[in-house]
Scaffold this motif. Structure first.
Motif, PDB file in Angstrom:
ATOM      1  N   ALA A  43     -91.413  84.607  22.388  1.00  0.00           N
ATOM      2  CA  ALA A  43     -91.405  84.291  20.950  1.00  0.00           C
ATOM      3  C   ALA A  43     -92.828  83.947  20.510  1.00  0.00           C
ATOM      4  CB  ALA A  43     -90.439  83.143  20.671  1.00  0.00           C
ATOM      5  N   GLY A  44     -93.561  83.228  21.375  1.00  0.00           N
ATOM      6  CA  GLY A  44     -94.950  82.900  21.053  1.00  0.00           C
ATOM      7  C   GLY A  44     -95.809  84.154  20.974  1.00  0.00           C
ATOM      8  N   ALA A  45     -95.575  85.097  21.884  1.00  0.00           N
ATOM      9  CA  ALA A  45     -96.344  86.351  21.867  1.00  0.00           C
ATOM     10  C   ALA A  45     -96.036  87.142  20.594  1.00  0.00           C
ATOM     11  CB  ALA A  45     -96.022  87.180  23.108  1.00  0.00           C
ATOM     12  N   ALA A  46     -94.772  87.115  20.167  1.00  0.00           N
ATOM     13  CA  ALA A  46     -94.399  87.843  18.941  1.00  0.00           C
ATOM     14  C   ALA A  46     -95.104  87.234  17.727  1.00  0.00           C
ATOM     15  CB  ALA A  46     -92.877  87.815  18.758  1.00  0.00           C
ATOM     16  N   ALA A 381    -100.082  84.265  34.595  1.00  0.00           N
ATOM     17  CA  ALA A 381    -100.816  85.488  34.900  1.00  0.00           C
ATOM     18  C   ALA A 381    -100.382  86.586  33.934  1.00  0.00           C
ATOM     19  CB  ALA A 381    -100.526  85.916  36.333  1.00  0.00           C
ATOM     20  N   VAL A 382    -101.326  87.476  33.622  1.00  0.00           N
ATOM     21  CA  VAL A 382    -101.023  88.670  32.831  1.00  0.00           C
ATOM     22  C   VAL A 382    -101.437  89.864  33.672  1.00  0.00           C
ATOM     23  CG1 VAL A 382    -101.550  89.965  30.723  1.00  0.00           C
ATOM     24  CG2 VAL A 382    -101.509  87.465  30.654  1.00  0.00           C
ATOM     25  N   VAL A 383    -100.521  90.796  33.896  1.00  0.00           N
ATOM     26  CA  VAL A 383    -100.885  91.988  34.664  1.00  0.00           C
ATOM     27  C   VAL A 383    -100.401  93.240  33.936  1.00  0.00           C
ATOM     28  CG1 VAL A 383    -100.831  90.828  36.919  1.00  0.00           C
ATOM     29  CG2 VAL A 383     -98.751  91.898  36.044  1.00  0.00           C
ATOM     30  N   GLU A 384    -100.991  94.372  34.278  1.00  0.00           N
ATOM     31  CA  GLU A 384    -100.583  95.647  33.674  1.00  0.00           C
ATOM     32  C   GLU A 384    -100.200  96.590  34.811  1.00  0.00           C
ATOM     33  OE1 GLU A 384    -103.463  97.318  31.035  1.00  0.00           O
ATOM     34  OE2 GLU A 384    -102.070  98.804  30.237  1.00  0.00           O
ATOM     35  N   LEU A 390     -97.342  95.366  29.918  1.00  0.00           N
ATOM     36  CA  LEU A 390     -97.973  94.126  30.364  1.00  0.00           C
ATOM     37  C   LEU A 390     -96.898  93.137  30.750  1.00  0.00           C
ATOM     38  CD1 LEU A 390    -100.592  93.904  27.478  1.00  0.00           C
ATOM     39  CD2 LEU A 390    -101.134  94.254  29.884  1.00  0.00           C
ATOM     40  N   LEU A 391     -97.092  92.465  31.881  1.00  0.00           N
ATOM     41  CA  LEU A 391     -96.177  91.395  32.280  1.00  0.00           C
ATOM     42  C   LEU A 391     -96.917  90.083  32.128  1.00  0.00           C
ATOM     43  CD1 LEU A 391     -94.625  92.564  35.709  1.00  0.00           C
ATOM     44  CD2 LEU A 391     -93.803  93.056  33.419  1.00  0.00           C
ATOM     45  N   ALA A 404     -99.540  83.410  25.205  1.00  0.00           N
ATOM     46  CA  ALA A 404     -99.299  84.423  24.171  1.00  0.00           C
ATOM     47  C   ALA A 404    -100.622  85.064  23.751  1.00  0.00           C
ATOM     48  CB  ALA A 404     -98.599  83.776  22.975  1.00  0.00           C
ATOM     49  N   ALA A 405    -101.634  84.227  23.524  1.00  0.00           N
ATOM     50  CA  ALA A 405    -102.933  84.758  23.084  1.00  0.00           C
ATOM     51  C   ALA A 405    -103.519  85.660  24.169  1.00  0.00           C
ATOM     52  CB  ALA A 405    -103.882  83.607  22.756  1.00  0.00           C
ATOM     53  N   ASP A 406    -103.386  85.261  25.436  1.00  0.00           N
ATOM     54  CA  ASP A 406    -103.941  86.069  26.534  1.00  0.00           C
ATOM     55  C   ASP A 406    -103.309  87.453  26.578  1.00  0.00           C
ATOM     56  OD1 ASP A 406    -105.600  84.135  27.357  1.00  0.00           O
ATOM     57  OD2 ASP A 406    -104.606  83.731  29.284  1.00  0.00           O
ATOM     58  N   VAL A 407    -101.983  87.487  26.506  1.00  0.00           N
ATOM     59  CA  VAL A 407    -101.326  88.790  26.657  1.00  0.00           C
ATOM     60  C   VAL A 407    -101.553  89.661  25.413  1.00  0.00           C
ATOM     61  CG1 VAL A 407     -98.981  88.163  25.857  1.00  0.00           C
ATOM     62  CG2 VAL A 407     -99.270  89.963  27.539  1.00  0.00           C
ATOM     63  N   ILE A 408    -101.649  89.036  24.256  1.00  0.00           N
ATOM     64  CA  ILE A 408    -101.888  89.853  23.050  1.00  0.00           C
ATOM     65  C   ILE A 408    -103.365  90.264  22.959  1.00  0.00           C
ATOM     66  CG2 ILE A 408    -101.623  90.003  20.512  1.00  0.00           C
ATOM     67  CD1 ILE A 408     -98.970  90.120  22.219  1.00  0.00           C
TER      68      ILE A 408
END
Ligand SMILES: Cc1cc2nc3c(=O)[nH]c(=O)nc-3n(C[C@H](O)[C@H](O)[C@H](O)COP(=O)(O)OP(=O)(O)OC[C@H]3O[C@@H](n4cnc5c(N)ncnc54)[C@H](O)[C@@H]3O)c2cc1C
Length: 599
Positions: A43-46, A381-384, A390-391, A404-408
């Motif tokens: 929800a934060g990423a959205a 962690a953020v991975v592709e 992206l996970l 959220a900010a990292d993955v976006i």
């Protein structure tokens, strides 16, 4: 993107009509980013992506926060014990988030909670050492939060003598302590903050759909270009594809399932998540006399005793869990452990008769080499693992915005085009705008609407400035102004509003997450189910059959949970709990059976 002529609050209303139109958007449009998982991370990423001007979809298999994000200790905290482990950057980051949430982003949902660190009774030399050691830690905590900054959002710590500590917490055994230090952290209704995030994303133009399970990825060559979705509210309908330039999986303890969907391509996921179970007990406020929470050291971790409205929350445990992840079950052993730990310091021991509610959650821990789950990293962690996918996993509730900010950020880099920075540190969530003034004027608001100040305070602390919508509903329909059967601290209007604006589709959503009746009453919502189903059914157009099914399901769930909590170990508790399957699966099964019967 949102039509600017529509107010932000209206645009963020997750009504049944909105669900239908957002489902249509999922089928018809191509999104810049599709987020899987309506926990705090997803929800934060959205919110982050939508507020950067991207075209966003958020799909959640069950309900917002149905996974871990409704089952935490409900602290927005820096983690005092991470300070001890000298993970200073983590503490600083989390305390910055705490300040932002409490002052700007969600002051209606995140409030200071006083917590006492008791200093154990000891000889004079050790006493001086203890006070110095813990005092330094708590002082550093305040410094990291920015002692002089207005954005700290929490009062400063204080040292207490033994008498001072006893005065603040009379239920503490006097001979066990030599004094205490009181500090503050943030407390949040974790499920409500997630719903609020999802609505804030919707208000920014995101398509937001619950009961939408991702069953696979759509791939072109070696790239993910979308997902396949099953609408669990329409079991007869076929799965459909949703196209997206980037897919973000924020699926917590289900992250390995996402990787498994790509198994045929032989990719390494780059990230593995294991589940560690944490159990909490809820007891009535009258069972313990104290004006602050407690943080106690245990053999393996820490134990919190936290004031929670008219209740205390006591937790938690930390054990490996490999059984049903949707409904992790607390066993009699977990409950005994928590009672034993807390009874070490209380003057009147708690028994199972004191317990109102029990809940269990699963920490999504990034897999490491450590053999004890409590040693595994809480960092994210953020991975592709594949182009277009992206996970994001790990971390903790408090730092959802950072995750959220990292993955976006990664998403934006993938998409190319203009650089778009995260703006969520400047974006108050729905209900936060004007909250301080509304709180100051609460008596006037109560007078104007012909309700008590207590009612307005209760609503403000749950809905912020959106309270006016609930008050208007109560004025229009006096039946909504009445307290709920068996849970008089909640109003019927809250159930109606949950169905009308907060995306609640089932009775379980309302009794477990929009309100916390399932853990705050000794009957666990069983005595509220009929009333709540009538109110909810009136909004959602339930006929008698659906209403009956919802109530029956809820009662079966309560029975199964109670039974599981009498079982000696995880295996037996899990077997008892799975006796009552998820309401969404049930809807599907029952409807399928009915259809077959018609044939
Ligand atoms: C006992 C306990 C206490 C804690 N206490 C604190 C605390 O006090 N403070 C703190 O900061 N943190 C705390 N945490 C950590 C924090 O709660 C979690 O880190 C956080 O809630 C994880 O959120 P998430 O969104 O990543 O995962 P989740 O909330 O589990 O969300 C993942 C979502 O993905 C959905 N999903 C899965 N598969 C699919 C699919 N195929 N299709 C669509 N959707 C899918 C799930 O239904 C779920 O809703 C605690 C954790 C536990 C277990």
């Amino acid at each position: 993107m949102r039509d600017p002529s529509v107010s932000r609050n209206t645009a963020g209303r997750l009504s049944p009509i909105r669900r239908t139109s957002d489902l249509r958007r999922l089928r018809d449009e191509e999104f810049d980013v599709l987020v899987i998982g309506g926990g705090v991370t997803g929800a934060g990423a959205a919110v982050d992506a939508a507020s950067r001007g991207l075209k966003v979809a958020l799909v959640e298999a069950r309900d917002f926060a149905a996974g871990t994000s409704s089952r935490s200790s409900k602290l927005i905290h820096g983690g005092l014990r991470y300070l001890e482990q000298l993970e200073l950057h983590l503490v600083h980051e989390a305390l910055t988030e705490r300040g932002l949430l409490a002052t700007r982003l969600a002051p209606h949902l995140v409030r200071p909670v006083p917590i006492m660190v008791p200093l154990p009774a000891a000889n004079p030399a050790k006493r001086v050492w203890q006070r110095g050691y813990y005092g330094l830690g708590v002082a550093a905590y305040d410094v990291f939060a920015g002692v002089f900054g207005g954005g700290r959002g929490m009062p400063l710590h204080r040292h207490l003598s033994r008498n001072g500590a006893r005065h603040l917490f009379p239920s503490l055994q006097a001979d066990k302590i030599s004094g205490a230090i009181r500090y503050y952290d943030g407390q949040v209704d974790d499920a409500r903050l997630v719903v609020n995030l999802a609505r804030t994303a919707a208000a920014q133009g995101a398509a937001v759909v619950t009961s939408a399970r991702v069953t696979g990825f759509v791939r072109e060559a070696r790239q993910v270009v979308g997902v396949r979705v099953k609408d669990l509210e329409a079991p007869g309908s076929p799965e459909f594809e949703v196209r997206a330039k980037t897919v973000v999986a924020a699926t917590g303890v289900w992250s390995d399932d996402m990787s498994a969907m790509l198994r045929d391509v032989g990719l390494r996921p780059g990230l593995r998540v294991r589940a560690s179970k944490g159990v909490h007990l809820v007891v009535p406020r009258s069972a313990i006399t104290g004006e602050a929470g407690l943080i106690l050291r245990t053999a393996t971790s820490v134990l919190f005793v936290l004031p929670w409205g008219g209740h205390w929350i006591i937790g938690t445990t930390d054990t490996d869990w490999q059984l049903d992840r949707s409904h992790p079950a607390a066993s009699a052993r977990d409950i005994r452990y928590l009672l034993d730990q807390v009874n070490e310091v209380l003057d009147r021991p708690l028994t199972t008769d004191d317990i109102e509610g029990v809940y269990a959650g699963l920490r999504p821990l990034l897999s490491g080499e450590a053999d004890s789950t409590s040693k595994l990293s809480r960092e994210h962690a953020v991975v592709e693992p594949m182009l277009g996918l992206l996970l994001v996993a790990g971390g903790k509730y408090t730092t959802y915005r950072v995750m959220a900010a990292d993955v976006i950020d990664r998403t934006v880099r993938r998409l190319g085009g203009p650089a778009r920075e995260s703006r969520t540190d400047q974006l108050p969530l729905l209900g936060a705008d004007g909250y301080a003034a509304a709180w100051r004027d609460r008596q006037d608001m109560a007078r104007r609407h012909g309700v008590t100040t207590g009612v307005v305070e209760h609503l403000l602390e749950r809905y912020g400035t959106l309270t006016v919508h609930l008050l208007a509903m109560m004025a229009a329909d006096p039946e909504l102004a009445v307290p709920l059967d068996g849970a008089p601290e909640y109003l019927a209007a809250e159930v109606a509003y949950a169905a009308l604006a907060e995306g609640a589709l089932h009775l379980d959503d309302v009794l477990t997450r929009r309100t916390r009746i399932s853990i705050e009453t000794a009957h666990r919502g069983a005595e509220t189910a009929e009333h709540a189903a009538r109110v909810m059914g009136a909004v959602l157009g339930w006929d008698e059959t659906v209403r009956r099914r919802e109530v029956e399901h809820y009662q079966a769930r309560v029975t199964a949970e109670r039974e599981s909590q009498t079982m000696p170990d995880d295996l037996a508790a899990d077997a008892a709990r799975v006796g009552a399957p998820d309401v969404r699966g049930l809807t599907a099964d029952r409807r399928a059976v009915l259809l077959e019967a018609d044939l």
